[in-house]
Design an enzyme around this catalytic site. Structure first.
Site, short mmCIF file in Angstrom:
data_model
loop_
_atom_site.label_atom_id
_atom_site.label_comp_id
_atom_site.label_asym_id
_atom_site.label_seq_id
_atom_site.Cartn_x
_atom_site.Cartn_y
_atom_site.Cartn_z
CD1 TRP A 21 -17.78 1.12 -40.61
CD2 TRP A 21 -18.05 1.60 -42.78
NE1 TRP A 21 -16.92 0.32 -41.33
CE2 TRP A 21 -17.06 0.61 -42.67
CE3 TRP A 21 -18.39 2.07 -44.06
CZ2 TRP A 21 -16.40 0.07 -43.77
CZ3 TRP A 21 -17.74 1.54 -45.16
CH2 TRP A 21 -16.75 0.55 -45.02
CE1 TYR A 57 -20.78 -0.92 -41.09
CE2 TYR A 57 -22.39 0.58 -40.16
CZ TYR A 57 -21.92 -0.16 -41.22
OH TYR A 57 -22.58 -0.12 -42.43
NE ARG A 208 -15.58 4.66 -50.46
CZ ARG A 208 -16.48 4.48 -51.45
NH1 ARG A 208 -17.78 4.43 -51.17
NH2 ARG A 208 -16.09 4.40 -52.70
P1 NAP Z 1 -20.08 8.84 -46.65
O1 NAP Z 1 -21.31 9.21 -45.95
O2 NAP Z 1 -20.06 8.86 -48.11
O3 NAP Z 1 -18.84 9.72 -46.16
C1 NAP Z 1 -18.58 9.87 -44.79
C2 NAP Z 1 -17.33 10.70 -44.58
O4 NAP Z 1 -17.44 11.96 -45.22
C3 NAP Z 1 -17.16 11.05 -43.13
O5 NAP Z 1 -16.61 9.99 -42.37
C4 NAP Z 1 -16.27 12.25 -43.19
O6 NAP Z 1 -14.93 11.81 -43.37
C5 NAP Z 1 -16.76 12.93 -44.44
N1 NAP Z 1 -17.70 14.02 -44.10
C6 NAP Z 1 -18.95 13.93 -43.60
N2 NAP Z 1 -19.48 15.16 -43.39
C7 NAP Z 1 -18.54 16.04 -43.75
C8 NAP Z 1 -18.46 17.46 -43.75
N3 NAP Z 1 -19.49 18.21 -43.34
N4 NAP Z 1 -17.34 18.04 -44.21
C9 NAP Z 1 -16.29 17.31 -44.64
N5 NAP Z 1 -16.28 15.95 -44.64
C10 NAP Z 1 -17.39 15.33 -44.20
O7 NAP Z 1 -19.58 7.37 -46.23
P2 NAP Z 1 -20.03 6.20 -45.32
O8 NAP Z 1 -19.97 6.59 -43.87
O9 NAP Z 1 -19.27 5.02 -45.77
O10 NAP Z 1 -21.54 5.95 -45.70
C11 NAP Z 1 -22.62 6.39 -44.91
C12 NAP Z 1 -23.19 5.28 -44.07
O11 NAP Z 1 -23.74 4.24 -44.91
C13 NAP Z 1 -22.19 4.50 -43.19
O12 NAP Z 1 -21.80 5.23 -42.04
C14 NAP Z 1 -23.01 3.29 -42.88
O13 NAP Z 1 -24.00 3.57 -41.91
C15 NAP Z 1 -23.66 3.00 -44.24
N6 NAP Z 1 -22.89 2.04 -45.07
C16 NAP Z 1 -23.43 0.82 -45.30
C17 NAP Z 1 -22.77 -0.12 -46.06
C18 NAP Z 1 -23.43 -1.46 -46.31
O14 NAP Z 1 -22.79 -2.38 -46.81
N7 NAP Z 1 -24.69 -1.58 -46.01
C19 NAP Z 1 -21.51 0.17 -46.62
C20 NAP Z 1 -20.98 1.44 -46.40
C21 NAP Z 1 -21.68 2.37 -45.63
P3 NAP Z 1 -13.77 12.23 -42.33
O15 NAP Z 1 -14.40 12.24 -40.97
O16 NAP Z 1 -12.72 11.19 -42.48
O17 NAP Z 1 -13.30 13.56 -42.81
#
Ligand code: NAP
Length: 331
Positions: A21, A57, A208
């Site tokens: 995303w 996205y 997030r």
């Molecule tokens: P997440 O995985 O909970 O958090 C992602 C964020 O965490 C990254 O953008 C980054 O933020 C931080 N992060 C990741 N690895 C890290 C590390 N090693 N150290 C420090 N910070 C780190 O959130 P998400 O991207 O919302 O959820 C995962 C995926 O689920 C999405 O990308 C998408 O594919 C899917 N999704 C689906 C829906 C749906 O409705 N189906 C809704 C939401 C998400 P920064 O880069 O800003 O630091």
């Protein structure tokens, strides 16, 4: 890397999936294409072969970058692409649309952007309450028979909505929010998935970034980053979640010699037929992937984790703010 099969589709994949995303830029303060491509390729090098994306996205941008990254490195046959359908947009306004005509157009657009001739897992992004679920399911089942998609999933569906879908198609997976801080599916969707043989692709495994180990109260979110209005990131609640994260970090280190991030992803994987979607947009963010494998969280530690949450987060809030409007606008 632990492996699983998505529902009864026969599609085999890693239990950690790369979430893209943020790679689309929209609602994450923009994107850096070179870093994004490097992140996708780094994920595959680390054994993360499932890549979750969606047309919405970045309004096509995330799918285009995924397609380019895989094409450039010749990785298409080594990965499983999970993309979505059923959201449309106009002038930046997003709305639900799972009508058959829309799905037929969308699948062709996704195949083109992803530079491929099949999608491993095709998921309805949000339930469209104005289109019969059976009609959506029949259309997707036809796409599967045509070989354009290999497995079918839904996202953000309730058990009753999944029942309606399953009356017209074989459902292999569901994608709800699920992480240490967001556990609403424990009450219904997770037990439903367990008893009906569905894989659960858990989104927001790091809440997030709150569970990444790198979040601080003074972090500034740029541009249209959704965390500027995500209720978990507003004070005084933000402090509560950060306090819980700090205590969980100590527990992860003392009991398991692991990081908070590894604990958070491990917890998701220990809950059942789950796949943890981990959002990353830079290659270094995936470095901790190897720390997630080969251990599990014992029941006593799970109880202690729950006690930390109950003590620190006195005003919890669900991720419901992310839902697009239920009614289609008049266009
Ligand atoms: P997440 O995985 O909970 O958090 C992602 C964020 O965490 C990254 O953008 C980054 O933020 C931080 N992060 C990741 N690895 C890290 C590390 N090693 N150290 C420090 N910070 C780190 O959130 P998400 O991207 O919302 O959820 C995962 C995926 O689920 C999405 O990308 C998408 O594919 C899917 N999704 C689906 C829906 C749906 O409705 N189906 C809704 C939401 C998400 P920064 O880069 O800003 O630091």
């Amino acid at each position: 890397m632990e492996q699983t099969t998505i529902g009864s589709s026969g599609v085999k994949t890693s239990r950690i999936g790369l979430g893209t995303w943020a790679i689309g830029g929209w609602m994450w303060g923009g994107t850096d294409e070179a870093q994004s491509i490097a992140a996708i390729q780094a994920a595959v090098e680390r054994g993360v072969t499932l890549i979750d994306t969606a047309p919405v996205y970045g309004f096509g941008r995330s799918e285009e970058i995924v397609g380019k990254a895989l094409d450039q490195a010749g990785l298409r046959r080594k990965v499983q692409i999970a993309t979505k359908c059923g959201l449309n947009w106009k002038d930046g306004q997003v709305f639900r649309d799972s009508r058959p005509d829309r799905l037929r157009r969308e699948v062709e657009e996704s195949l083109r952007r992803l530079r491929t001739d099949y999608i491993d897992l095709y998921q309805v992004h949000w339930p469209d309450l104005e289109t019969p679920f059976e009609e959506t399911a029949e259309t997707l089942e036809a796409l599967r028979r045509e070989g354009k998609v290999k497995a079918l999933g839904v996202s953000n569906y309730s058990p009753a909505q999944m029942d309606a879908f399953r009356s017209a198609a074989q459902l292999d997976s569901v994608q709800p929010p699920y992480n240490l801080f967001e556990r609403e599916i424990d009450a219904d969707v997770l037990p439903y998935a367990k008893s009906n043989g569905l894989s659960v692709l858990c989104y927001g495994s790091l809440c997030r970034g709150l569970l990444s180990g790198g979040m601080t109260a003074d972090r500034v979110f740029e541009g249209d980053d959704l965390r500027r209005y995500d209720p978990k990131f507003q004070q005084p609640r933000f402090e509560q979640y950060l306090a819980a994260a700090a205590e969980l970090e100590d527990l992860a280190k003392d009991r398991f010699g692991k990081s908070l991030l590894a604990l958070a992803v491990r917890w998701v994987l220990d809950q059942g037929p789950t796949i943890a979607l981990w959002g990353a947009r830079r290659p270094d963010q995936l470095d901790p992937a190897a720390d997630v494998d080969g251990w599990s969280i014992d029941e006593a530690s799970k109880k202690d984790i729950d006690a930390i949450l109950a003590r620190c987060v006195t005003d919890p809030v669900s991720p419901a703010f992310m839902a697009p409007p239920e009614k289609r606008p008049a266009l």
